[in-house]
Write an enzyme that holds these catalytic residues in place. Structure first.
Site, mmCIF file in Angstrom:
data_model
loop_
_atom_site.group_PDB
_atom_site.id
_atom_site.type_symbol
_atom_site.label_atom_id
_atom_site.label_comp_id
_atom_site.label_asym_id
_atom_site.label_seq_id
_atom_site.Cartn_x
_atom_site.Cartn_y
_atom_site.Cartn_z
ATOM 1 N N HIS A 105 10.277 -28.085 -16.119
ATOM 2 C CA HIS A 105 11.315 -28.558 -15.197
ATOM 3 C C HIS A 105 10.704 -29.610 -14.279
ATOM 4 O O HIS A 105 9.754 -29.326 -13.540
ATOM 5 C CB HIS A 105 11.889 -27.387 -14.387
ATOM 6 C CG HIS A 105 12.754 -26.486 -15.206
ATOM 7 N ND1 HIS A 105 12.815 -25.132 -15.027
ATOM 8 C CD2 HIS A 105 13.622 -26.788 -16.223
ATOM 9 C CE1 HIS A 105 13.671 -24.620 -15.897
ATOM 10 N NE2 HIS A 105 14.175 -25.602 -16.635
ATOM 11 N N GLU A 142 9.698 -29.375 -10.341
ATOM 12 C CA GLU A 142 8.865 -28.264 -9.862
ATOM 13 C C GLU A 142 7.407 -28.716 -9.789
ATOM 14 O O GLU A 142 6.537 -28.221 -10.501
ATOM 15 C CB GLU A 142 9.077 -27.058 -10.790
ATOM 16 C CG GLU A 142 10.533 -26.597 -10.767
ATOM 17 C CD GLU A 142 10.919 -25.625 -11.871
ATOM 18 O OE1 GLU A 142 10.033 -25.155 -12.604
ATOM 19 O OE2 GLU A 142 12.122 -25.348 -12.001
ATOM 20 N N HIS A 201 6.631 -22.115 -13.423
ATOM 21 C CA HIS A 201 7.746 -22.798 -12.749
ATOM 22 C C HIS A 201 7.607 -22.639 -11.240
ATOM 23 O O HIS A 201 6.730 -21.944 -10.752
ATOM 24 C CB HIS A 201 9.076 -22.151 -13.165
ATOM 25 C CG HIS A 201 9.390 -22.314 -14.611
ATOM 26 N ND1 HIS A 201 10.406 -23.115 -15.056
ATOM 27 C CD2 HIS A 201 8.814 -21.794 -15.723
ATOM 28 C CE1 HIS A 201 10.448 -23.072 -16.375
ATOM 29 N NE2 HIS A 201 9.490 -22.275 -16.800
ATOM 30 N N GLU A 247 7.111 -17.863 -11.312
ATOM 31 C CA GLU A 247 7.797 -18.746 -10.356
ATOM 32 C C GLU A 247 6.924 -18.802 -9.115
ATOM 33 O O GLU A 247 6.803 -17.816 -8.390
ATOM 34 C CB GLU A 247 9.183 -18.191 -9.992
ATOM 35 C CG GLU A 247 10.171 -18.131 -11.149
ATOM 36 C CD GLU A 247 10.864 -19.456 -11.437
ATOM 37 O OE1 GLU A 247 10.595 -20.459 -10.743
ATOM 38 O OE2 GLU A 247 11.681 -19.487 -12.376
HETATM 39 ZN ZN LIG Z 1 11.775 -23.973 -13.678
#
Ligand SMILES: [Zn+2]
Length: 443
Positions: free
Chosen positions: A182, A185, A306, A381
């Site tokens: 992504h 990020e 992420h 995350e």
């Molecule tokens: Zn992500």
């Protein structure tokens, strides 16, 4: 008027047109709301908003009961959003009233890496794709017997999906780190570079031992087109950059061929979670999955990295049977997140179905678990829990990366304790002991 004269007369317009076309997306007076998910109705409303309303940018990938959701709104659309909050009695705070101000501040910490000087990479800064790739090339050149560049394939716009392999010899099991799928990020890209730094360049003896024991494949930027676009055009770009009708890009972490489009993804190309026209429709996911499959039987631990939210998520939380090691994976993960918290007290939630309610399918972690059958697969995350979100400030970059490295090393240690990973060097020692015992039995 002759054609050449006509063209000359309007030549001055070209730089102006270029300026207009290349102008960065601005977020002046864009507001970031923090909204508390207090009950099931709130949860349903916010999931519906995320999946079906493209006016607002919901920053969280995982919506959980009892946690905050971060919603960014343009100044034009915020009155309508606040009306919705009031209607359903959603409690909210304004986390930021002008996102552009934070982006402007962040520009000061986008640094330049000086080639051939691998120790000059700074760990409280962000770097563009060219600088990250230049650094990877230089690290490989500085450690020619241990590190090498690996290219998984090309992006839609023709950029390399470049990683670094670290190997102290044959026969070792593999740890695979996939970051930056992504685009916005940015902390996930720097965290991958930091892991490389710890394994090879720093004086972290525990990390050096882990580098000796395993083969490491680390890909800091698996969505290079999106990452370049997030630097050059739109800081908050998430997807890839392939044109789809009037829209651009696919959510590359919804495009993998595992429960594709089952939940938490969209068929609408306008959506931030657009899963693409079909599973593995995108060159980036095809290239990466082929590469992973080519070394799949050697991988013991896979991390898809992420930001943000501070979660360690285990795929298939609601499944038993074929994924019977789910409870081991959660146990190993919880212990690792305990070690992560020691340095700065940062708390991560290790995910299971009861805690993490918003499921999303078609991600790399699920595919790696289901199709490559890697025993330990996690989606990480990183920081924070939504105060700054994707725009993690300078003073949090290094602490995030340090504690993340602590967590990774503890993951390995705990995985070994639970019998999931066998380091190369330890295999050699155990073989040696086995041989000695074999010969002694003949004496
Ligand atoms: Zn992500």
């Amino acid at each position: 008027m002759p054609v050449t004269l006509f063209i000359k007369k309007f030549l001055f317009l070209i730089p102006l047109i270029a300026l207009v076309l290349c102008e960065k997306t601005r977020f002046d007076n864009y507001v970031l709301y923090k909204v508390l998910v207090e009950n099931d109705q709130h949860y349903r409303i916010l999931v519906d908003l995320k999946n079906n309303n493209f006016k607002y940018d919901i920053w969280n990938d995982h919506i959980s009961l009892g946690r905050y959701v971060d919603i960014m709104s343009s100044p034009e659309d915020k009155a309508e959003l606040e009306k919705l909050f009031q209607k359903y009695e959603l409690k909210y705070e304004i986390a930021n009233e002008n996102i552009q101000e934070v982006i402007d501040k962040e520009n000061a910490i986008i640094k330049t890496y000086t080639r051939s000087n691998i120790r000059s990479m700074e760990w409280n800064a962000y770097y563009t794709l060219d600088h990250i790739y230049g650094w990877l090339d230089d690290v490989a050149a500085a450690y020619p017997n241990v590190a090498s560049i690996v290219i998984a394939g090309k992006s839609y716009e023709g950029r390399d999906i470049k990683g670094l392999k670290i190997s102290h010899g044959p026969g070792r099991r593999v740890i695979f780190i996939e970051s930056g799928i992504h685009a916005r990020e940015w902390i996930s890209m720097t965290s991958a570079c930091y892991v490389i730094n710890e394994l090879l360049i720093s004086n972290n003896t525990q990390a050096h031992a882990a580098a000796q024991d395993y083969d490491w494949y680390i890909f800091p930027v698996t969505n290079p087109d999106g990452y370049v676009y997030s630097h050059e055009q739109n800081r908050l770009w998430r997807k890839s950059r392939r044109p789809i009708g009037n829209n651009f890009g696919v959510d590359l972490n919804r495009n993998w061929n595992s429960n594709w489009l089952v939940v938490g993804a969209s068929t609408n190309p306008q959506s931030l979670t657009y899963a693409g026209p079909g599973p593995f429709s995108e060159p980036e996911t095809r290239a990466l999955s082929n590469f992973i499959r080519s070394i799949g039987d050697k991988i013991d631990l896979y991390l898809s990295v992420h930001s943000f939210g501070q979660y360690l998520l285990v795929p298939f939380g609601n499944s038993t049977g074929a994924y019977a090691n789910y409870y081991d994976a959660v146990n190993i993960g919880r212990r690792a997140m305990g070690a992560l918290a020691v340095r700065y007290g940062t708390l991560y939630q290790t995910g299971n179905i009861a805690e993490v309610l918003y499921l999303a399918t078609g991600g790399s972690d699920e595919w790696v678990k289901e199709h490559v059958r890697v025993p330990l697969v996690y989606c990480v995350e990183l920081r924070d829990r939504g105060l700054n979100g994707f725009l993690l400030p300078e003073d949090e970059i290094l602490p995030n990366n340090q504690e993340y490295m602590d967590g990774v090393l503890e993951l390995i240690y705990q995985a070994e304790r639970f019998g999931y990973m066998n380091s190369g060097s330890r295999i050699h020692i155990s073989m040696f002991i086995l041989l000695i015992t074999f010969f002694i039995s003949f004496l």
